[in-house]
Design a protein around this motif. Structure first.
Motif, PDB file in Angstrom:
ATOM      1  N   ASN A  52      17.352   9.923  45.228  1.00  0.00           N
ATOM      2  CA  ASN A  52      16.247   9.667  44.301  1.00  0.00           C
ATOM      3  C   ASN A  52      15.070   9.165  45.126  1.00  0.00           C
ATOM      4  OD1 ASN A  52      14.388   8.783  42.403  1.00  0.00           O
ATOM      5  ND2 ASN A  52      15.928   7.877  41.049  1.00  0.00           N
ATOM      6  N   LYS A 109      14.159  -5.762  42.812  1.00  0.00           N
ATOM      7  CA  LYS A 109      15.205  -6.780  42.931  1.00  0.00           C
ATOM      8  C   LYS A 109      15.181  -7.369  44.335  1.00  0.00           C
ATOM      9  CE  LYS A 109      20.203  -7.596  42.824  1.00  0.00           C
ATOM     10  NZ  LYS A 109      20.157  -8.312  44.118  1.00  0.00           N
ATOM     11  N   TYR A 119      14.765  -4.471  46.917  1.00  0.00           N
ATOM     12  CA  TYR A 119      15.071  -3.101  46.503  1.00  0.00           C
ATOM     13  C   TYR A 119      14.159  -2.744  45.336  1.00  0.00           C
ATOM     14  CZ  TYR A 119      19.322  -4.144  49.152  1.00  0.00           C
ATOM     15  OH  TYR A 119      20.206  -4.511  50.143  1.00  0.00           O
ATOM     16  N   TYR A 154      15.602   6.552  49.151  1.00  0.00           N
ATOM     17  CA  TYR A 154      16.933   7.142  49.161  1.00  0.00           C
ATOM     18  C   TYR A 154      16.866   8.633  48.889  1.00  0.00           C
ATOM     19  CZ  TYR A 154      18.268   2.207  48.818  1.00  0.00           C
ATOM     20  OH  TYR A 154      18.408   0.854  49.033  1.00  0.00           O
ATOM     21  N   THR A 213      13.186   0.326  42.207  1.00  0.00           N
ATOM     22  CA  THR A 213      13.412   1.560  41.459  1.00  0.00           C
ATOM     23  C   THR A 213      12.076   1.947  40.834  1.00  0.00           C
ATOM     24  OG1 THR A 213      13.948   0.472  39.364  1.00  0.00           O
ATOM     25  CG2 THR A 213      15.754   0.773  40.931  1.00  0.00           C
ATOM     26  N   GLU A 214      12.091   2.912  39.955  1.00  0.00           N
ATOM     27  CA  GLU A 214      10.858   3.321  39.280  1.00  0.00           C
ATOM     28  C   GLU A 214      10.347   2.226  38.344  1.00  0.00           C
ATOM     29  OE1 GLU A 214      10.824   7.580  37.927  1.00  0.00           O
ATOM     30  OE2 GLU A 214      12.950   7.424  38.455  1.00  0.00           O
ATOM     31  N   LYS A 215      11.241   1.342  37.891  1.00  0.00           N
ATOM     32  CA  LYS A 215      10.839   0.382  36.866  1.00  0.00           C
ATOM     33  C   LYS A 215      10.961  -1.087  37.271  1.00  0.00           C
ATOM     34  CE  LYS A 215      12.056   3.459  33.021  1.00  0.00           C
ATOM     35  NZ  LYS A 215      12.868   3.607  31.772  1.00  0.00           N
ATOM     36  N   GLU A 216      11.703  -1.385  38.326  1.00  0.00           N
ATOM     37  CA  GLU A 216      11.919  -2.792  38.642  1.00  0.00           C
ATOM     38  C   GLU A 216      12.104  -3.031  40.136  1.00  0.00           C
ATOM     39  OE1 GLU A 216      15.401  -4.086  36.619  1.00  0.00           O
ATOM     40  OE2 GLU A 216      16.719  -2.634  37.585  1.00  0.00           O
ATOM     41  N   LYS A 257      12.317   8.074  44.425  1.00  0.00           N
ATOM     42  CA  LYS A 257      11.515   6.989  43.863  1.00  0.00           C
ATOM     43  C   LYS A 257      12.264   5.650  43.881  1.00  0.00           C
ATOM     44  CE  LYS A 257       8.853  10.051  40.849  1.00  0.00           C
ATOM     45  NZ  LYS A 257       8.434  10.346  39.451  1.00  0.00           N
ATOM     46  N   VAL A 258      13.399   5.628  44.545  1.00  0.00           N
ATOM     47  CA  VAL A 258      14.225   4.427  44.650  1.00  0.00           C
ATOM     48  C   VAL A 258      14.467   4.136  46.130  1.00  0.00           C
ATOM     49  CG1 VAL A 258      16.456   3.388  44.111  1.00  0.00           C
ATOM     50  CG2 VAL A 258      15.350   4.909  42.448  1.00  0.00           C
ATOM     51  N   GLU A 317      14.239   0.703  49.386  1.00  0.00           N
ATOM     52  CA  GLU A 317      14.180  -0.692  49.792  1.00  0.00           C
ATOM     53  C   GLU A 317      13.072  -0.909  50.802  1.00  0.00           C
ATOM     54  OE1 GLU A 317      17.460  -1.440  53.090  1.00  0.00           O
ATOM     55  OE2 GLU A 317      18.279  -0.190  51.450  1.00  0.00           O
TER      56      GLU A 317
END
Length: 339
Positions: free
Chosen positions: A248, A82, A75, A245, A77-80, A250-251, A253
């Protein structure tokens, strides 16, 4: 060590195994076939040995367990980023000899082909295999021709007999589990010695056969649905998909999704090019990969002779028939060279 267990005793063993593992086997799914009002035999979780279909070949292979149709890798996000969590439990898979040989093919591709696939390896390390004995050949099988009709590389072997089940346990950690619920009985897994369908790969087969006219037959016959690839236990191709998604953009998987060399788009490249636009060229690629290219790399054929591709093709195209045409095709191209 060999044993004979009653249905109730085997179910008690399955219940014990299910505490730490998901147990998968070919099961009958009522109305699950793409054709109207017909059942489908496909891999699913089981709780009882009675759910396992021993007397029919599964329409799809064990592959869906080790190589899911769609698998989330991570997964973002804009910063990380996982990593997706692995399955909580290990796996136990019931399969036949041809499919057990197919596991070796899959291992070679994902573990010993110059790299180790991290996501495949973490799942593969936690899987045990139960061999289902084959007392008779099924329609379109040609495992004897491919040398995959028997295997000793299993953790447990099982097949029904009368009112119980015969089994051979090779895994030391399972010995006590089965010994405590059954009676000792010598058992060797059944296997077929020959099939109604025979396949012969020419000794002189080479890449020159790609120039044969035999492939043009499939330009019109094949409809590039890809069902043969998805049913095949040794097809390992995949593509990547990023899902963003809606709440958002920018988020999302990244998923690994099974792919097919027979469908449109597989060989598309930037600029609008396509390496194999004709269906006959795709058929040529698939057939030669199974009985030529793979052997040149690993020393044995990729195809295990399960016959599922022949079973599932809506246009009744026979893979085994295509392989048996290769001898004549080689004669054709070698004659053309001499003229």
């Amino acid at each position: 060590m060999g044993y004979k267990l009653s249905k109730e005793a085997f179910d008690a063993c399955l219940a014990k195994l299910s505490q730490d593992c998901d147990v998968y086997a070919p099961v009958r799914m009522a109305g699950g076939n793409p054709f109207s009002d017909t059942d489908c035999i496909r891999y699913g979780k089981i709780k009882s040995i009675e759910e396992v279909v021993f007397d029919e070949k599964s329409d799809y292979s064990y592959k869906e367990i080790l190589l899911p149709l769609s698998e989330t890798l991570f997964y973002f996000t804009e910063k990380e980023v996982k990593e997706a969590d692995p399955k909580e439990k290990g796996g136990v898979i019931f399969l036949r000899s041809c499919d057990l040989h197919a596991v070796k093919r899959m291992d070679d591709i994902y573990l010993y082909n110059g790299f180790e696939d991290y996501y495949y390896k973490r799942l593969r390390e936690r899987v045990k295999f139960v061999l289902m004995g084959c007392k008779a050949s099924f329609e379109n099988c040609f495992c004897a021709s491919m040398g995959t009709n028997e295997s000793g590389d299993y953790d447990l072997a099982v097949e029904p007999e009368g009112d119980g089940f015969l089994l051979d346990c090779k895994l030391e950690e399972w010995q006590e589990l089965f010994a405590g619920r059954g009676t000792e009985r010598a058992y060797e897994p059944s296997h077929v010695a020959e099939n109604p369908v025979e396949v012969k790969v020419p000794e002189n087969l080479s890449a020159k056969v790609s120039e044969s006219e035999m492939w043009r037959e499939y330009d019109s016959r094949c409809i590039n649905c890809g069902r043969c690839n998805f049913a095949c236990p040794t097809c390992t191709c995949f593509t990547m998909q990023d899902l963003f998604y809606t709440d958002n953009g920018k988020v999302g998987e990244r998923r690994r999704v099974q792919a097919s060399c027979m469908v449109d788009g597989f060989t598309d490249v930037a600029g609008g090019g396509c390496y194999r636009a004709k269906n006959g060229d795709r058929m040529r690629f698939k057939v030669l990969h199974k009985v030529l290219d793979y052997k040149q790399r690993f020393g044995y054929h990729m195809c295990v002779g399960c016959g599922r591709c022949d079973d599932i093709c809506p246009e009744y195209i026979s893979f085994s028939g295509a392989v048996n045409k290769l001898d004549q095709a080689m004669t054709e191209v070698e004659t053309d060279e001499q003229e």
